[in-house]
Scaffold this motif. Structure first.
Motif, PDB file in Angstrom:
ATOM      1  N   PHE A   1      62.743 -38.571  -5.392  1.00 29.47           N
ATOM      2  CA  PHE A   1      61.420 -38.927  -5.909  1.00 29.47           C
ATOM      3  C   PHE A   1      60.733 -39.944  -4.996  1.00 29.47           C
ATOM      4  O   PHE A   1      59.534 -39.831  -4.710  1.00 29.47           O
ATOM      5  CB  PHE A   1      61.529 -39.498  -7.325  1.00 29.47           C
ATOM      6  CG  PHE A   1      61.729 -38.457  -8.391  1.00 29.47           C
ATOM      7  CD1 PHE A   1      60.741 -37.515  -8.653  1.00 29.47           C
ATOM      8  CD2 PHE A   1      62.891 -38.420  -9.147  1.00 29.47           C
ATOM      9  CE1 PHE A   1      60.908 -36.551  -9.639  1.00 29.47           C
ATOM     10  CE2 PHE A   1      63.079 -37.464 -10.127  1.00 29.47           C
ATOM     11  CZ  PHE A   1      62.080 -36.526 -10.379  1.00 29.47           C
ATOM     12  N   ASP A   2      61.495 -40.957  -4.539  1.00 28.39           N
ATOM     13  CA  ASP A   2      60.930 -41.973  -3.654  1.00 28.39           C
ATOM     14  C   ASP A   2      60.356 -41.331  -2.391  1.00 28.39           C
ATOM     15  O   ASP A   2      59.261 -41.684  -1.934  1.00 28.39           O
ATOM     16  CB  ASP A   2      61.995 -43.005  -3.260  1.00 28.39           C
ATOM     17  CG  ASP A   2      62.374 -43.924  -4.407  1.00 28.39           C
ATOM     18  OD1 ASP A   2      61.645 -43.954  -5.409  1.00 28.39           O
ATOM     19  OD2 ASP A   2      63.400 -44.622  -4.284  1.00 28.39           O
TER      20      ASP A   2
ATOM     21  N   LYS B   1      59.312 -38.229  -1.899  1.00 23.69           N
ATOM     22  CA  LYS B   1      58.146 -37.372  -2.133  1.00 23.69           C
ATOM     23  C   LYS B   1      56.940 -38.152  -2.645  1.00 23.69           C
ATOM     24  O   LYS B   1      55.816 -37.996  -2.156  1.00 23.69           O
ATOM     25  CB  LYS B   1      58.512 -36.263  -3.130  1.00 23.69           C
ATOM     26  CG  LYS B   1      59.563 -35.283  -2.615  1.00 23.69           C
ATOM     27  CD  LYS B   1      59.064 -34.536  -1.380  1.00 23.69           C
ATOM     28  CE  LYS B   1      60.075 -33.489  -0.927  1.00 23.69           C
ATOM     29  NZ  LYS B   1      59.617 -32.794   0.309  1.00 23.69           N
ATOM     30  N   PHE B   2      57.163 -39.018  -3.633  1.00 25.27           N
ATOM     31  CA  PHE B   2      56.046 -39.728  -4.253  1.00 25.27           C
ATOM     32  C   PHE B   2      55.499 -40.854  -3.371  1.00 25.27           C
ATOM     33  O   PHE B   2      54.323 -41.206  -3.455  1.00 25.27           O
ATOM     34  CB  PHE B   2      56.461 -40.295  -5.610  1.00 25.27           C
ATOM     35  CG  PHE B   2      56.673 -39.251  -6.677  1.00 25.27           C
ATOM     36  CD1 PHE B   2      56.227 -37.951  -6.507  1.00 25.27           C
ATOM     37  CD2 PHE B   2      57.315 -39.574  -7.862  1.00 25.27           C
ATOM     38  CE1 PHE B   2      56.419 -36.986  -7.491  1.00 25.27           C
ATOM     39  CE2 PHE B   2      57.509 -38.622  -8.858  1.00 25.27           C
ATOM     40  CZ  PHE B   2      57.061 -37.322  -8.662  1.00 25.27           C
ATOM     41  N   ASN B   3      56.374 -41.441  -2.545  1.00 25.63           N
ATOM     42  CA  ASN B   3      55.938 -42.531  -1.665  1.00 25.63           C
ATOM     43  C   ASN B   3      55.726 -42.078  -0.226  1.00 25.63           C
ATOM     44  O   ASN B   3      55.453 -42.897   0.646  1.00 25.63           O
ATOM     45  CB  ASN B   3      56.956 -43.679  -1.693  1.00 25.63           C
ATOM     46  CG  ASN B   3      57.066 -44.318  -3.063  1.00 25.63           C
ATOM     47  OD1 ASN B   3      56.086 -44.358  -3.813  1.00 25.63           O
ATOM     48  ND2 ASN B   3      58.246 -44.811  -3.409  1.00 25.63           N
TER      49      ASN B   3
END
Length: 254
Positions: free
Chosen positions: A49-50, A52-54
């Motif tokens: 998630f880190d 992709k989202f960041n």
């Protein structure tokens, strides 16, 4: 006793406390090998998630995670720094793993110090209250404190309330914010603020007296990159496989 920085502790003691914390920084930042990096299981779901989202590339992602681990270690040392500072005030001492963090030498005060107000769950809070109540019952003249260095407000009040379905109260058990506790022990209204004000100069003075202590570069990323090149897996897949090779389906990363 020299007092060029603070009136309530000696310069020697302040610089010693800064030195102890500096050593904690150096130790935390020392070579983070792959073995050390993997000491606690890596949450690769979160890292996904880190990334992709960041919008982080894999190298930046791992460096960020290494820094997070370092920061967590250092945060624990900040509480120790406050204990050591407060233990240097006349008539007080640190606990040295004696069940309390700070006590008055005449046994009229016992305290447990938490750096942040939200570091305890209900079970920990219950255990802490029972411990402070035990000291209050054992030492009839003692006031006992749960100290929150970083609190939501400035306060000193009786600690009572419901914890895990039980009502707790004691006439000499308190909770207190960091500024009020510094004031209580030092007798100085703005003691914590005064520490904040002198720290930049005191730290600079301390560092000017030190020899350059180079820390080893963190090798975890290099080690993981090397093994991922051999396995032909991405860095994130390599970390996942090396942490969870025994999980169902994760062997497909081979």
């Amino acid at each position: 006793m020299a007092n060029n920085y603070l009136s309530y502790i000696s310069d020697e003691h302040l610089l010693s406390c800064i030195g102890n914390l500096h050593n904690s920084y150096l130790k935390a930042k020392a070579n983070v090998s792959k073995k050390k990096f993997y000491k606690n299981k890596i949450d690769t779901i979160k890292l996904t998630f880190d990334a992709k989202f960041n919008d982080l590339d894999e190298e930046t992602l791992i460096k960020t995670e290494i820094n997070r681990q370092i920061d967590k270690s250092i945060n624990n040392s900040i509480g120790t720094f406050h204990e050591q500072i407060l233990g240097g005030i006349n008539n007080f001492e640190i606990g040295n793993s004696s069940g309390f963090d700070i006590k008055a030498k005449d046994d009229t005060l016992f305290a447990d110090i938490k750096n942040k107000h939200n570091t305890m769950n209900s079970s920990s809070a219950e255990s802490l209250f029972q411990k402070l109540a035990y000291y209050a019952d054992t030492y009839k003249q003692a006031k006992c404190y749960w100290v929150q260095i970083l609190a939501k407000n400035s306060f000193c009040e009786k600690w009572f309330g419901e914890i895990n379905g039980k009502e707790y109260s004691h006439s000499r058990v308190y909770k207190i914010s960091g500024d009020q506790f510094y004031k209580l022990l030092s007798g100085k209204e703005n003691a914590l603020f005064e520490l904040y004000e002198v720290l930049p100069k005191a730290i600079s003075d301390y560092l000017s007296l030190q020899e350059n202590k180079a820390t080893q570069a963190n090798s975890a990323l290099d080690e993981i990159s090397a093994s991922s090149n051999i396995s032909k897996r991405s860095i994130l897949d390599e970390i996942t496989f090396e942490n969870y090779p025994y999980y169902l389906g994760f062997d497909k990363l081979e």
